[in-house]
Write a protein that holds these residues in place. Structure first.
Motif, PDB file in Angstrom:
ATOM      1  N   ASP A 122     102.393  46.639   5.838  1.00 13.56           N
ATOM      2  CA  ASP A 122     102.301  45.902   4.573  1.00 13.56           C
ATOM      3  C   ASP A 122     103.699  45.648   4.004  1.00 13.56           C
ATOM      4  N   SER A 123     103.929  44.432   3.566  1.00 14.69           N
ATOM      5  CA  SER A 123     105.202  44.045   2.923  1.00 14.69           C
ATOM      6  C   SER A 123     106.394  44.161   3.869  1.00 14.69           C
ATOM      7  N   CYS A 124     106.147  43.935   5.164  1.00 15.91           N
ATOM      8  CA  CYS A 124     107.246  43.780   6.117  1.00 15.91           C
ATOM      9  C   CYS A 124     107.601  42.288   6.126  1.00 15.91           C
ATOM     10  N   HIS A 125     108.417  41.890   5.174  1.00 14.00           N
ATOM     11  CA  HIS A 125     108.624  40.472   4.873  1.00 14.00           C
ATOM     12  C   HIS A 125     109.361  39.705   5.966  1.00 14.00           C
ATOM     13  N   LYS A 126     110.019  40.411   6.890  1.00 18.12           N
ATOM     14  CA  LYS A 126     110.757  39.741   7.965  1.00 18.12           C
ATOM     15  C   LYS A 126     109.999  39.778   9.296  1.00 18.12           C
ATOM     16  N   LEU A 127     108.822  40.372   9.295  1.00 13.14           N
ATOM     17  CA  LEU A 127     108.065  40.503  10.539  1.00 13.14           C
ATOM     18  C   LEU A 127     107.358  39.188  10.837  1.00 13.14           C
ATOM     19  N   THR A 128     107.952  38.412  11.765  1.00 16.51           N
ATOM     20  CA  THR A 128     107.447  37.068  12.057  1.00 16.51           C
ATOM     21  C   THR A 128     106.542  37.027  13.276  1.00 16.51           C
ATOM     22  N   ASN A 129     106.621  38.052  14.120  1.00 16.10           N
ATOM     23  CA  ASN A 129     105.880  38.011  15.386  1.00 16.10           C
ATOM     24  C   ASN A 129     105.544  39.424  15.818  1.00 16.10           C
ATOM     25  N   ILE A 130     104.302  39.610  16.273  1.00 26.09           N
ATOM     26  CA  ILE A 130     103.916  40.913  16.826  1.00 26.09           C
ATOM     27  C   ILE A 130     102.804  40.672  17.835  1.00 26.09           C
ATOM     28  N   THR A 131     102.849  41.413  18.930  1.00 24.07           N
ATOM     29  CA  THR A 131     101.826  41.302  19.965  1.00 24.07           C
ATOM     30  C   THR A 131     100.923  42.524  19.898  1.00 24.07           C
ATOM     31  N   LEU A 132      99.652  42.289  19.601  1.00 23.57           N
ATOM     32  CA  LEU A 132      98.689  43.386  19.544  1.00 23.57           C
ATOM     33  C   LEU A 132      98.197  43.683  20.955  1.00 23.57           C
ATOM     34  N   PRO A 133      98.226  44.949  21.391  1.00 21.10           N
ATOM     35  CA  PRO A 133      97.862  45.268  22.773  1.00 21.10           C
ATOM     36  C   PRO A 133      96.352  45.223  23.019  1.00 21.10           C
ATOM     37  N   ASN A 134      95.988  45.088  24.277  1.00 19.24           N
ATOM     38  CA  ASN A 134      94.583  44.978  24.652  1.00 19.24           C
ATOM     39  C   ASN A 134      93.820  46.296  24.556  1.00 19.24           C
ATOM     40  N   SER A 135      94.512  47.347  24.154  1.00 17.67           N
ATOM     41  CA  SER A 135      93.871  48.647  23.945  1.00 17.67           C
ATOM     42  C   SER A 135      93.418  48.841  22.493  1.00 17.67           C
ATOM     43  N   LEU A 136      93.857  47.953  21.611  1.00 16.17           N
ATOM     44  CA  LEU A 136      93.661  48.159  20.170  1.00 16.17           C
ATOM     45  C   LEU A 136      92.189  48.020  19.782  1.00 16.17           C
ATOM     46  N   LEU A 137      91.692  48.991  18.989  1.00 18.28           N
ATOM     47  CA  LEU A 137      90.300  48.980  18.549  1.00 18.28           C
ATOM     48  C   LEU A 137      90.158  48.637  17.072  1.00 18.28           C
ATOM     49  N   SER A 138      91.070  49.135  16.242  1.00 20.13           N
ATOM     50  CA  SER A 138      90.891  48.947  14.795  1.00 20.13           C
ATOM     51  C   SER A 138      92.200  48.582  14.106  1.00 20.13           C
ATOM     52  N   ILE A 139      92.062  47.686  13.119  1.00 19.19           N
ATOM     53  CA  ILE A 139      93.181  47.244  12.278  1.00 19.19           C
ATOM     54  C   ILE A 139      92.809  47.597  10.846  1.00 19.19           C
ATOM     55  N   GLY A 140      93.596  48.431  10.205  1.00 17.23           N
ATOM     56  CA  GLY A 140      93.249  48.958   8.886  1.00 17.23           C
ATOM     57  C   GLY A 140      93.449  47.969   7.753  1.00 17.23           C
ATOM     58  N   LEU A 141      92.951  48.346   6.576  1.00 13.83           N
ATOM     59  CA  LEU A 141      93.083  47.465   5.428  1.00 13.83           C
ATOM     60  C   LEU A 141      94.555  47.260   5.082  1.00 13.83           C
ATOM     61  N   ASN A 142      94.876  46.036   4.684  1.00 20.42           N
ATOM     62  CA  ASN A 142      96.257  45.668   4.317  1.00 20.42           C
ATOM     63  C   ASN A 142      97.260  45.890   5.444  1.00 20.42           C
ATOM     64  N   ALA A 143      96.794  46.020   6.681  1.00 15.26           N
ATOM     65  CA  ALA A 143      97.689  46.441   7.768  1.00 15.26           C
ATOM     66  C   ALA A 143      98.912  45.532   7.911  1.00 15.26           C
ATOM     67  N   PHE A 144      98.709  44.214   7.803  1.00 12.81           N
ATOM     68  CA  PHE A 144      99.811  43.260   7.937  1.00 12.81           C
ATOM     69  C   PHE A 144      99.951  42.388   6.694  1.00 12.81           C
ATOM     70  N   SER A 145      99.392  42.819   5.604  1.00 16.57           N
ATOM     71  CA  SER A 145      99.445  42.034   4.368  1.00 16.57           C
ATOM     72  C   SER A 145     100.884  41.768   3.943  1.00 16.57           C
ATOM     73  N   SER A 146     101.127  40.566   3.464  1.00 14.88           N
ATOM     74  CA  SER A 146     102.451  40.184   2.933  1.00 14.88           C
ATOM     75  C   SER A 146     103.554  40.276   3.984  1.00 14.88           C
ATOM     76  N   SER A 147     103.195  40.033   5.241  1.00 14.13           N
ATOM     77  CA  SER A 147     104.205  39.924   6.294  1.00 14.13           C
ATOM     78  C   SER A 147     104.492  38.446   6.544  1.00 14.13           C
ATOM     79  N   ALA A 148     105.435  38.166   7.455  1.00 17.97           N
ATOM     80  CA  ALA A 148     105.850  36.786   7.718  1.00 17.97           C
ATOM     81  C   ALA A 148     105.234  36.230   8.997  1.00 17.97           C
ATOM     82  N   LEU A 149     104.142  36.827   9.465  1.00 18.77           N
ATOM     83  CA  LEU A 149     103.504  36.353  10.687  1.00 18.77           C
ATOM     84  C   LEU A 149     103.088  34.892  10.546  1.00 18.77           C
TER      85      LEU A 149
END
Length: 227
Positions: A122-149
């Motif tokens: 949350d609030s990683c304002h410079k985070l423009t790109n991220i690759t979620l792996p194929n093992s991922l099961l759950s993404i929590g609340l606000n996990a990437f909120s207010s990022s630059a994706l």
């Protein structure tokens, strides 16, 4: 022995916020030849609760291959942290782990990762790109909120997405959700994204997504895609 390498804004030794948060004891902590080295008396198994919280001078860190988890608030409010490698073997990123790391622009997520906790990025304002792996099961609340994706690919392994997980990402224009069965959603998952944002889902699953609780809130943006 395990080691953690790091750099700081001023080239001086950085003392972790919590020195007992690693599963091993710190033997030494030195800074020379342009990098800091923390040496331990055994294997580092985790970056524990608040380990580097509010270490505002931290700019980069290299973690040992032995860790399996990054715990609650491990790097919370590390405002000058720009890059981090997360080793293969890490299964979970805890609540608030990288929240308010406002300069974090580069992070890799390993193929072992199964959960991303609430507010993790949350609030990683410079985070423009991220690759979620194929093992991922759950993404929590606000996990990437207010990022630059601008684009996110949600792998078909994901079964749940938390409230506001990608909300207030004003540049997010393309969401690719690969699961044929819609993941369990939550309110406001994709609120306040780019105005022309599209949510691409498997072509044969379009109607299922449009009918599914919480996904139906975005029915006009859901588009079929052949993955």
């Amino acid at each position: 022995t395990s080691e953690i390498w790091y750099t700081t804004t001023d080239g001086l030794v950085l003392t972790p916020n919590a020195t007992n948060a690693f599963g091993a004891n710190i033997l030494s902590n030195t800074y020379e030849n342009g990098k800091g080295v923390i040496k331990f008396d055994g294997e580092v198994t985790q970056i524990g609760y608040t380990a580097f919280e509010s270490c505002s001078r931290l700019t980069n860190i290299v973690l040992p291959e032995s860790i399996t988890s990054i715990e609650i608030s491990a790097f919370h409010s590390c405002g000058n942290l720009t890059t981090i490698n997360i080793p293969d073997g890490v299964k979970s990123i805890g609540i608030n782990a990288f929240q308010l790391c406002s300069k974090l622009s580069s992070i890799n997520l390993p193929d072992s990762l199964t959960s991303i906790g609430a507010n993790a990025f949350d609030s990683c304002h410079k985070l423009t790109n991220i690759t979620l792996p194929n093992s991922l099961l759950s993404i929590g609340l606000n996990a990437f909120s207010s990022s630059a994706l601008s684009t996110i690919v949600i792998p078909e392994s994901v079964t749940s997405i938390g409230t506001r997980a990608f909300s207030n990402c004003s540049k997010l224009a393309e969401v690719y959700c690969k699961a044929t069965t819609p993941p369990t959603g939550s309110s406001r998952m994709f609120d306040n994204n780019a105005t022309d944002r599209k949510i691409y889902v498997p072509t044969n699953s379009v109607n299922a997504y449009k009918r599914e609780m919480y996904w139906m809130n975005y029915h006009q943006y859901i588009v079929g895609y052949d993955f």
